[in-house]
Design a protein around this motif. Structure first.
Motif, PDB file in Angstrom:
ATOM      1  N   SER A  54      38.255  32.734  40.838  1.00  0.00           N
ATOM      2  CA  SER A  54      37.918  32.393  39.423  1.00  0.00           C
ATOM      3  C   SER A  54      39.095  32.858  38.436  1.00  0.00           C
ATOM      4  CB  SER A  54      36.792  33.415  39.119  1.00  0.00           C
ATOM      5  OG  SER A  54      35.661  33.249  39.648  1.00  0.00           O
ATOM      6  N   GLY A  55      40.069  33.710  38.741  1.00  0.00           N
ATOM      7  CA  GLY A  55      41.307  33.909  38.334  1.00  0.00           C
ATOM      8  C   GLY A  55      42.206  32.597  38.201  1.00  0.00           C
ATOM      9  N   VAL A  56      42.337  32.129  39.667  1.00  0.00           N
ATOM     10  CA  VAL A  56      43.350  30.790  39.639  1.00  0.00           C
ATOM     11  C   VAL A  56      42.674  29.704  38.923  1.00  0.00           C
ATOM     12  CG1 VAL A  56      43.746  29.257  41.810  1.00  0.00           C
ATOM     13  CG2 VAL A  56      43.867  31.681  41.999  1.00  0.00           C
ATOM     14  N   PRO A  76      41.017  48.970  43.586  1.00  0.00           N
ATOM     15  CA  PRO A  76      41.761  49.585  42.335  1.00  0.00           C
ATOM     16  C   PRO A  76      41.848  48.656  41.031  1.00  0.00           C
ATOM     17  CG  PRO A  76      42.989  50.032  44.478  1.00  0.00           C
ATOM     18  CD  PRO A  76      42.048  48.857  44.732  1.00  0.00           C
ATOM     19  N   ALA A  77      41.858  49.329  40.045  1.00  0.00           N
ATOM     20  CA  ALA A  77      41.824  48.514  38.593  1.00  0.00           C
ATOM     21  C   ALA A  77      43.308  47.795  38.722  1.00  0.00           C
ATOM     22  CB  ALA A  77      41.822  49.533  37.549  1.00  0.00           C
ATOM     23  N   GLY A  78      43.280  46.515  38.255  1.00  0.00           N
ATOM     24  CA  GLY A  78      44.487  46.154  37.954  1.00  0.00           C
ATOM     25  C   GLY A  78      44.856  45.256  39.173  1.00  0.00           C
ATOM     26  N   ALA A  83      47.437  40.166  41.439  1.00  0.00           N
ATOM     27  CA  ALA A  83      47.099  39.319  42.630  1.00  0.00           C
ATOM     28  C   ALA A  83      47.178  37.820  41.963  1.00  0.00           C
ATOM     29  CB  ALA A  83      45.859  39.337  43.407  1.00  0.00           C
ATOM     30  N   VAL A  84      46.441  37.418  40.878  1.00  0.00           N
ATOM     31  CA  VAL A  84      46.350  36.131  40.350  1.00  0.00           C
ATOM     32  C   VAL A  84      47.930  35.767  39.661  1.00  0.00           C
ATOM     33  CG1 VAL A  84      45.402  34.852  38.183  1.00  0.00           C
ATOM     34  CG2 VAL A  84      44.039  36.344  39.773  1.00  0.00           C
ATOM     35  N   ALA A  85      48.431  36.783  39.236  1.00  0.00           N
ATOM     36  CA  ALA A  85      49.775  36.640  38.676  1.00  0.00           C
ATOM     37  C   ALA A  85      50.820  36.504  39.704  1.00  0.00           C
ATOM     38  CB  ALA A  85      50.144  37.946  37.577  1.00  0.00           C
ATOM     39  N   ASP A  86      50.694  37.095  40.574  1.00  0.00           N
ATOM     40  CA  ASP A  86      51.862  36.864  41.782  1.00  0.00           C
ATOM     41  C   ASP A  86      51.305  37.500  42.839  1.00  0.00           C
ATOM     42  OD1 ASP A  86      54.015  36.590  43.536  1.00  0.00           O
ATOM     43  OD2 ASP A  86      55.335  37.999  42.379  1.00  0.00           O
ATOM     44  N   LYS A  95      46.593  42.488  55.025  1.00  0.00           N
ATOM     45  CA  LYS A  95      45.488  41.730  55.822  1.00  0.00           C
ATOM     46  C   LYS A  95      44.966  40.781  55.012  1.00  0.00           C
ATOM     47  CE  LYS A  95      42.063  42.252  59.308  1.00  0.00           C
ATOM     48  NZ  LYS A  95      41.210  43.002  60.222  1.00  0.00           N
ATOM     49  N   LEU A  96      44.933  41.052  53.823  1.00  0.00           N
ATOM     50  CA  LEU A  96      44.044  40.396  52.735  1.00  0.00           C
ATOM     51  C   LEU A  96      45.001  39.291  52.228  1.00  0.00           C
ATOM     52  CD1 LEU A  96      41.179  40.021  52.136  1.00  0.00           C
ATOM     53  CD2 LEU A  96      41.402  41.499  50.100  1.00  0.00           C
ATOM     54  N   LYS A  97      46.092  39.398  52.200  1.00  0.00           N
ATOM     55  CA  LYS A  97      46.949  38.351  51.322  1.00  0.00           C
ATOM     56  C   LYS A  97      46.662  36.931  52.013  1.00  0.00           C
ATOM     57  CE  LYS A  97      50.197  41.408  49.313  1.00  0.00           C
ATOM     58  NZ  LYS A  97      51.616  41.770  48.801  1.00  0.00           N
ATOM     59  N   PRO A  98      46.748  36.895  53.463  1.00  0.00           N
ATOM     60  CA  PRO A  98      46.817  35.507  53.847  1.00  0.00           C
ATOM     61  C   PRO A  98      45.376  34.874  53.488  1.00  0.00           C
ATOM     62  CG  PRO A  98      47.685  37.138  55.667  1.00  0.00           C
ATOM     63  CD  PRO A  98      47.034  37.593  54.321  1.00  0.00           C
ATOM     64  N   VAL A  99      44.224  35.685  53.419  1.00  0.00           N
ATOM     65  CA  VAL A  99      42.866  35.127  53.288  1.00  0.00           C
ATOM     66  C   VAL A  99      42.998  34.840  51.557  1.00  0.00           C
ATOM     67  CG1 VAL A  99      40.464  35.698  52.784  1.00  0.00           C
ATOM     68  CG2 VAL A  99      41.727  36.802  54.848  1.00  0.00           C
ATOM     69  N   LEU A 100      43.531  35.452  50.555  1.00  0.00           N
ATOM     70  CA  LEU A 100      43.714  35.008  49.432  1.00  0.00           C
ATOM     71  C   LEU A 100      44.669  34.055  49.094  1.00  0.00           C
ATOM     72  CD1 LEU A 100      43.618  38.429  47.639  1.00  0.00           C
ATOM     73  CD2 LEU A 100      41.752  36.921  47.862  1.00  0.00           C
TER      74      LEU A 100
END
Length: 181
Positions: A54-56, A76-78, A83-86, A95-100
């Motif tokens: 949704s942010g993308v 965590p907040a922020g 993630a959307v910014a960079d 582990k979650l970065k490649p999924v996103l």
């Protein structure tokens, strides 16, 4: 401002669902299955995928609500704004970065997906069920973002907080009871 003239100008998605309950029931059941059912991803991780997509898409309504929901489940907040910014420098679990990244590419340039994109998800330790679930959550939120934007639905931060906390408490199946109120 809602483009549906039969509804108030400041219409929320729940009001649209109430006005059109039959498709809403199916849509909420699908949400419940994908975001609360069995999955290699935690509820927080699936809400992160939803909020990230949704942010993308710059869908403030869905990004705000699902960010609050993800944070209610322990993100965590922020983290989602970062993630959307960079995504590369964001404090997202490695582990979650490649999924996103996969969900982001699928959102931005779906026809450019490659086997290498999927292999990056697998190399991070996820299995085929996880890839399938990530793709479905991504697809659902691309759909939802277009529904919200196409109907002119907007909300402020206070509504996002209220709605996100309600989602965390009742789940998507719990929202169905609001259709008859």
């Amino acid at each position: 401002m809602s483009y549906l003239k039969s509804l108030p100008a400041e219409t929320t998605l729940l009001q649209v669902f109430r006005a059109h309950p039959e498709p809403a029931r199916h849509l909420l059941a699908f949400h419940e299955t994908l975001l609360r059912g069995d999955s290699p991803f935690t509820v927080a991780e699936r809400e992160m995928i939803a909020a990230y997509v949704s942010g993308v898409n710059s869908c403030g309504y869905c990004h705000g609500i699902h960010t609050v929901t993800a944070e209610t489940f322990g993100v965590p907040a922020g983290v989602l704004a970062a993630a959307v910014a960079d995504l590369g420098s964001a404090p997202v679990p490695e582990k979650l970065k490649p999924v996103l990244a996969y969900a982001g590419k699928l959102t931005r340039t779906p026809s450019r997906m490659t086997e290498a994109d999927a292999e990056a998800v697998f190399a991070a330790g996820w299995d085929e069920q996880a890839l399938h679930d990530a793709v479905l959550v991504c697809a659902l939120f691309n759909f939802m973002n277009r529904m919200v934007e196409g109907l002119g639905i907007e909300a402020d931060a206070a509504y996002a907080t209220t709605s996100g906390e309600r989602l965390a408490e009742t789940g998507y199946a719990g929202l169905a009871r609001f259709l008859d109120d």
